[in-house]
Write a protein that holds these residues in place. Structure first.
Motif: not given
Length: 771
Positions: A132-154
């Motif tokens: 459960v916590f493993w998947e939460l890290t995946s979801i939260s890291s997705y949000l962090l990596i794509g934080f600059n959501q206006d950039k397509e590459k992000s």
């Protein structure tokens, strides 16, 4: 421990509101939480160092042996201290790096959510809660990596990281379930004592494959390594926290944690050594092909993760000691260098190594941190990185069939690490230049303080390894080995083979640094060889899935209701036939044929009327005629219900048929042009499906009559409908009282569908289209 994790989740979701209230001072509560947890863990450290294993148990789903069980030993304590200690510094750093950013509160939400999920992962004492916590890290890291959501590459990088680690997470879920079945428990403390039972079980191999897939994807091991460099599109605080000290080490933690349970077999050892060795060499080789600071650090991180996995695969006491020492050393110097790269980018506007020089005069404290971290990465005395490198060499030079191959892997990576350390720790800041790179703004306290602290820790731990580090790392190694260890770290072991190899590593690393430009000239050639590598295979696979999904969707979702109904009916026919084919009850057809002689004349007339109406419907080319014929079929069916003693069902049928006919006639002029199925094949296909469905359902009904269900519900409903629900209509009482939640669910579904229809009609009207 549970309260610490709960507080983390609560503070995470309160972060945007706190940012609105406190502005830039939001970093105070956000940094206070990880620091408080860090201090709390320090208070538990003496007990853990004394050999105790602490735990908390909170019921979750006890009937399924799934509980919120938290487990603290040397290994989990080491990772928890890294997570909270780094978390405190990263929170402060983010406040300076993203100062004035309108979405700083959201960033703190994502970062705190990730930190809490990662903390829960390393403290979890139940393997289901680990997932459960493993998947939460995946979801939260997705949000962090794509934080600059206006950039397509992000956005693309975040999606790539989520897909790769998410698929690995699904594999991990299956592997952990199989592990629990093989070990007879889902509690980690019990599984750690059942290694022989698990490794000798028939489920060991499939569980091993699935768990390794999960760990390899999370820790960026070959062939899943490509997502990590692309994740550098994230803001620097994310890269420094997730991709050097925490998230990418989650897979390493899982392998280390499960070593007492699944380790010791040839499958475990050879797989980890092979995959880890390939990852180490490939990461180091790719690091020499780039000039972007974060890309270089990302690839050297991949190489370091490969070394950690290799040491875990070797599995001996020296290898495990080297693994935990190098893990800590790498976290300290790599986290520092990531923050340094962020400072340089923030101050100069570039991360290109070829454009950066002479920054020591204008970024004094950042330059000092870079120099200290670089010397630790290169393995120089008296830094903690020197101890880690020496232990790595000692572990790989142990007597084993692969000793020289393993040593060559660690030696090659060490040589590249030296070159990278010189380039980042010295070349960017201290190399003489007539024209230093200009700054866009001066260095700031919140930006240079965290890297200085981390770099200083690498020096202090090197000078005083026995003060605090040795007991903690010894307990961490014992958690993996399952037995007590004699583990004493020392900065100096005299003049020996390992010291000579370290000196040779530094000399050759300097040669690599000097000829870095020539190595870069081969980058294009290497990239051509790498054209069919995992990264391109991922892109091709993703593209293929999208094309295939588009074609399948275009075929299935073609806009014709008849196609959807035909698909549903065909699937139902297939399932029923499959269920009856092997072990289903058989119909005694001879005993049923005599019932045909008992048909009454009006029943035959109704059946002939329905069949005749269906024949006319099949040939009708007018929508109005079709609606009228369907009404005849519906009313005839209602008469049949009356004849067979179901007046309530007949009344419902009459109302529905009347309403349907009236509505269709009223909106007839708004419907699209009627399309008659002129092609005979298309028409007879639907006729065949309909006849087959009718025959199968008739067969099922006859079987039900032949083998009536012995259910007590009928008697219960008959006896209690009036007494308990005060209703004389049993069917209505069942729907409204006994099965009220089912009915409520159906009403909710209809209400949601109605709201959706209204929204679509409103949207079309806003666009100027006719509803």
């Amino acid at each position: 421990m549970f309260l610490a994790i709960l507080a983390g989740f609560l503070l995470a979701f309160a972060a945007p509101l706190l940012h609105r209230w406190l502005g830039k001072w939001v970093l105070v509560p956000m940094a206070t939480l990880p620091f408080s947890i860090f201090v709390y863990l320090l208070t538990l450290t003496p007990a853990v160092l004394g050999g105790d294993k602490l735990g908390e148990l909170h019921d979750w789903a006890p009937s399924l042996n799934i509980n919120l069980h938290f487990f603290l030993d040397g290994l989990s304590l080491l990772f928890a201290l890294l997570i909270t200690g780094f978390g405190t510094l990263i929170m402060l750093y983010a406040g300076g790096y993203l100062k004035g950013h309108p979405l700083l509160g959201r960033f703190y939400l994502y970062l705190t959510l990730f930190m809490t999920a990662m903390l829960g992962l390393v403290l979890a004492g139940n393997i289901i809660s680990i997932f459960v916590f493993w998947e939460l890290t995946s979801i939260s890291s997705y949000l962090l990596i794509g934080f600059n959501q206006d950039k397509e590459k992000s956005r693309n990088s975040a999606l790539q990281a989520l897909l790769v680690t998410g698929l690995g997470g699904l594999a991990l879920m299956g592997g952990l379930i199989l592990l629990g079945m093989a070990g007879g428990s889902y509690t980690l403390s019990e599984l750690l004592e059942r290694g022989d039972l698990v490794t000798n079980h028939a489920l060991y191999l499939p569980a091993l494959v699935l768990i390794l897939l999960g760990a390899f994807t999370k820790s960026a091991q070959f062939p899943f390594h490509f997502w990590l460099p692309n994740a550098m599109e994230a803001p620097t605080p994310v890269s420094a926290y997730l991709h050097s000290a925490t998230m990418v080490k989650a897979g390493v933690y899982l392998l280390a944690r499960l070593t007492p349970v699944m380790g010791g077999t040839d499958e475990w050892q050879y797989t980890l050594m092979l995959v880890g060795g390939i990852t180490t060499v490939l990461g180091a080789l790719l690091a020499t092909q780039h000039t972007d600071l974060k890309a270089i650090l990302a690839y050297t991180t991949i190489s370091a993760l490969g070394l950690l996995v290799t040491m875990t695969g070797i599995g001996t006491a020296p290898a495990m000691e080297a693994m935990v020492v190098f893990l800590l050393a790498h976290a300290l110097y790599k986290g520092t260098l990531f923050l340094v790269a962020g400072n340089v980018d923030h101050a100069t506007g570039t991360r290109d190594l070829t454009q950066l020089t002479g920054l020591s005069g204008s970024m004094r404290y950042t330059a000092i941190a870079a120099l200290l971290a670089g010397m630790s990465m290169a393995g120089l005395l008296p830094f903690f990185g020197f101890i880690g490198k020496e232990l790595l060499y000692e572990a790989t030079l142990e007597e084993s069939p692969f000793r020289w191959m393993l040593f060559a892997v660690s030696f090659f990576s060490g040589m590249v690490f030296v070159a990278v350390a010189i380039a980042l720790g010295f070349g960017v800041f201290w190399r003489r230049s007539t024209k230093p790179t200009p700054l866009q703004h001066p260095d700031k306290l919140l930006l240079y303080l965290p890297p200085v602290v981390l770099a200083s820790a690498g020096l202090v731990f090197g000078l005083l390894p026995g003060f605090f580090v040795t007991p903690l790392l010894r307990r961490a190694a014992e958690s993996m080995l399952g037995v007590e260890q004699v583990f004493e770290l020392a900065l100096w072991h005299g003049f020996n083979l390992v010291l000579g190899l370290s000196l040779l590593t530094m000399a050759l690393g300097y040669v690599v640094y000097r000829y870095a430009n020539r190595l870069l000239s081969y980058a294009s050639r290497f990239n051509k060889l790498y054209l069919f590598g995992p990264a391109n295979l991922y892109q091709l696979t993703l593209k293929g899935f999208l094309i295939g999904a588009t074609k399948i969707t275009a075929t299935i979702q073609n806009g014709y209701l008849r196609s959807y109904i035909a698909a549903i009916v065909t699937a139902q026919i297939s399932l029923v036939v499959l269920a009856l084919w092997d072990d289903g009850p058989r119909l005694e057809l001879g005993n049923r044929l005599h019932e045909l002689s008992q048909l009454r004349l009006y029943e035959v007339v109704l059946l002939l009327m329905i069949v005749s109406a269906l024949v006319f419907l099949f040939k009708s080319q007018s929508r109005l005629t079709s609606i009228a014929i369907m009404g005849i079929v519906g009313y005839s069916a209602a008469l049949l219900y009356i004849l067979f003693g179901a007046p309530d069902v007949a009344a419902t049928q009459l109302l529905i048929e009347t309403l349907t006919v009236v509505i269709f006639v009223l909106i007839l002029h708004k419907l699209p042009t009627f399309k008659y199925l002129s092609h005979a094949t298309e028409r007879y296909k639907y006729v065949l499906i309909s006849l087959t469905f009718g025959a199968v359902m008739t067969y099922v009904i006859l079987i039900v009559k032949q083998y009536p269900l012995d259910s007590q519900l009928k008697a219960y409903y008959g006896q209690n409908s009036y007494l308990l629900a005060h209703g004389r209509n049993i069917v209505n009482v069942i729907l409204v009282d006994f099965r009220a939640f089912d009915t409520l669910g159906e009403i909710v579904v209809l209400a949601v569908a109605a709201i959706g229809i209204m929204a679509m009609l409103k949207l079309r009207m806003q666009k100027g289209e006719k509803p």
